[in-house]
Design an enzyme around this catalytic site. Structure first.
Site, PDB file in Angstrom:
ATOM      1  N   LEU A 271     -82.697  44.309  51.275  1.00  0.00           N
ATOM      2  CA  LEU A 271     -83.288  44.947  52.453  1.00  0.00           C
ATOM      3  C   LEU A 271     -84.372  44.098  53.112  1.00  0.00           C
ATOM      4  CD1 LEU A 271     -83.617  48.597  51.081  1.00  0.00           C
ATOM      5  CD2 LEU A 271     -81.943  47.746  52.719  1.00  0.00           C
ATOM      6  N   ARG A 272     -84.556  42.866  52.638  1.00  0.00           N
ATOM      7  CA  ARG A 272     -85.592  42.021  53.246  1.00  0.00           C
ATOM      8  C   ARG A 272     -85.283  41.758  54.717  1.00  0.00           C
ATOM      9  NH1 ARG A 272     -85.752  38.743  48.338  1.00  0.00           N
ATOM     10  NH2 ARG A 272     -87.567  39.366  47.117  1.00  0.00           N
ATOM     11  N   GLY A 273     -84.012  41.596  55.042  1.00  0.00           N
ATOM     12  CA  GLY A 273     -83.631  41.344  56.434  1.00  0.00           C
ATOM     13  C   GLY A 273     -84.054  42.483  57.345  1.00  0.00           C
TER      14      GLY A 273
END
Length: 418
Positions: free
Chosen positions: A356-358
């Protein structure tokens, strides 16, 4: 002994500072002639002891004066930095850097491109634009007097005891991490001086401590040794640096903006480290002949008279600095519609982005861009500008795919946001 007289004044207070790599033979050579005084340092052997006693007689005040004069001279004649406002082209790289200064939680930027395209020059020119932050005076970790997550152990203990903390305003620090740096210098190690003179175990902070709440810049990051990459990965993941060595166990905050640059022809970056960079900027060689001539002329003007060249861009630099300061203060007021957040996550999901970093970085970068433009509401245009830089390095590599990953992200964005 002449080499001793060239050391810093602080080293004369107790004993000449020895590096962590100094061997035992160098110590015995230093203390070989007992009872002899040279350079005002007396070495006296003690009976029934395996080590020599080192005592300082009198340190000439002229040495301190010389060192202070050197510091003043160094500050006045410091190497001039090329102005950020004078950088021609490379808008993608400049935007990524500015957004990270506005919101450090974006997570840094990786700059990849051809040789001689101004990557290092642009990063180092950022120094003039960095805003001031409040730090605890005399603290080696640049502790924040208000945020416990950014405090060193000693500062946190003082806060718990409700002691008053002396604070100062200082510019955000930029620390260069050389490729040849040792792990001890990066993480910190035992203070040899205190160990020899006072017989106590003390911690000597490294570059990660100095970079806390600042910028850590690694040029040619794709050539960095694996053991240093592991250290950066650990600190970037937790925001803390933990040192376990020579009987010392210490943790200190190490939250920094990680900026790396490199040439893809010289080797790929490990995917674990690449994912830690919030944004990815690609830099290409300028092809327009007129623009190339302008760059050459600007560089020649700077080299011939740096002071005059910097003064010619002073107004633009100050305007940009005010814009950054205003954006940092208004960042918390910027809002984003729920619909935009859902579409960002849909783009990430359809591009098969791991984790979920993006999603998180795209949301933060879009809000920072809106703040930079002086708005309190994120638009789809803001998202479209930043999303290629936030996602292109997170896509899975397909050896048969000839299209640039940034173009794939842009196409998916228009497909979802249409």
């Amino acid at each position: 002994m002449a080499s001793l007289l060239r050391t810093s004044p602080s080293s004369f207070l107790t004993c000449p500072r020895l590096s962590s790599t100094s061997s035992t033979s160098s110590i015995s050579h230093l203390c070989f002639v007992p009872g002899n005084i040279r350079g005002r340092i007396q070495l006296n052997p003690k009976k029934n002891r395996s080590h020599y006693h080192v005592s300082v007689m009198n340190v000439a005040t002229e040495i301190n004066s010389l060192e202070q004069a050197k510091k003043i001279d160094t500050n006045e004649n410091a190497r001039p930095v090329y102005p950020f406002a004078a950088i021609v082209g490379q808008d993608e790289m400049k935007l990524c850097l500015l957004l990270n200064v506005i919101d450090p939680k974006i997570g840094g930027v990786m700059i990849m491109g051809d040789r001689g395209t101004g990557k290092s020059t642009t990063v180092r020119s950022l120094v003039d634009l960095l805003p001031e932050i409040t730090v605890v005076s005399g603290d080696p970790y640049n502790s924040d007097p208000r945020d416990p997550e950014l405090m060193g152990k000693e500062v946190r203990e003082k806060v718990q005891k409700r002691e008053e903390l002396p604070v100062i305003e200082t510019k955000i620090n930029m620390v260069d991490l050389p490729l040849g740096a040792t792990e001890d210098r990066v993480c910190g190690t035992i203070d040899i001086e205190k160990a020899l003179t006072e017989g106590v175990k003390a911690f000597e902070p490294g570059l990660l401590a100095k970079a806390n709440r600042g910028i850590l810049y690694v040029d040619e990051v794709n050539l960095l040794d694996d053991h240093l990459v592991d250290v950066l990965l650990d600190s970037a993941a937790s925001g803390w640096n933990t040192v376990e060595r020579e009987g010392i166990s210490i943790s200190h905050p190490a939250r920094f903006i990680l900026i790396g640059s490199g040439n893809p022809e010289e080797g790929e970056l490990r995917p674990q480290l690449l994912d830690r960079f919030g944004m990815h900027a690609q830099v290409g060689t300028v092809r327009d002949p007129e623009l190339r001539v302008k760059i050459v002329e600007e560089r020649a003007s700077f080299d011939s008279n740096p002071k005059e060249f910097r003064e010619s861009y002073l107004a633009e630099q100050l305007k940009l600095q005010e814009q950054i300061t205003s954006a940092r203060s208004n960042l918390s007021k910027v809002q984003m519609d729920q619909d935009l957040k859902v579409k960002i996550s849909k783009v990430c999901a359809e591009l098969d982005v791991d984790g979920l970093r993006g999603d998180i970085v795209t949301n933060r970068a879009a809000r920072a861009l809106a703040a930079l433009k002086g708005r309190d509401q994120v638009t789809a245009e803001d998202v479209g500008i930043v999303i290629p830089n936030c996602l292109r390095h997170r896509l899975r590599k397909d050896p048969l795919e000839s299209m640039d990953s940034g173009i794939l992200v842009t196409e998916k964005f228009y497909e979802v946001f249409s």
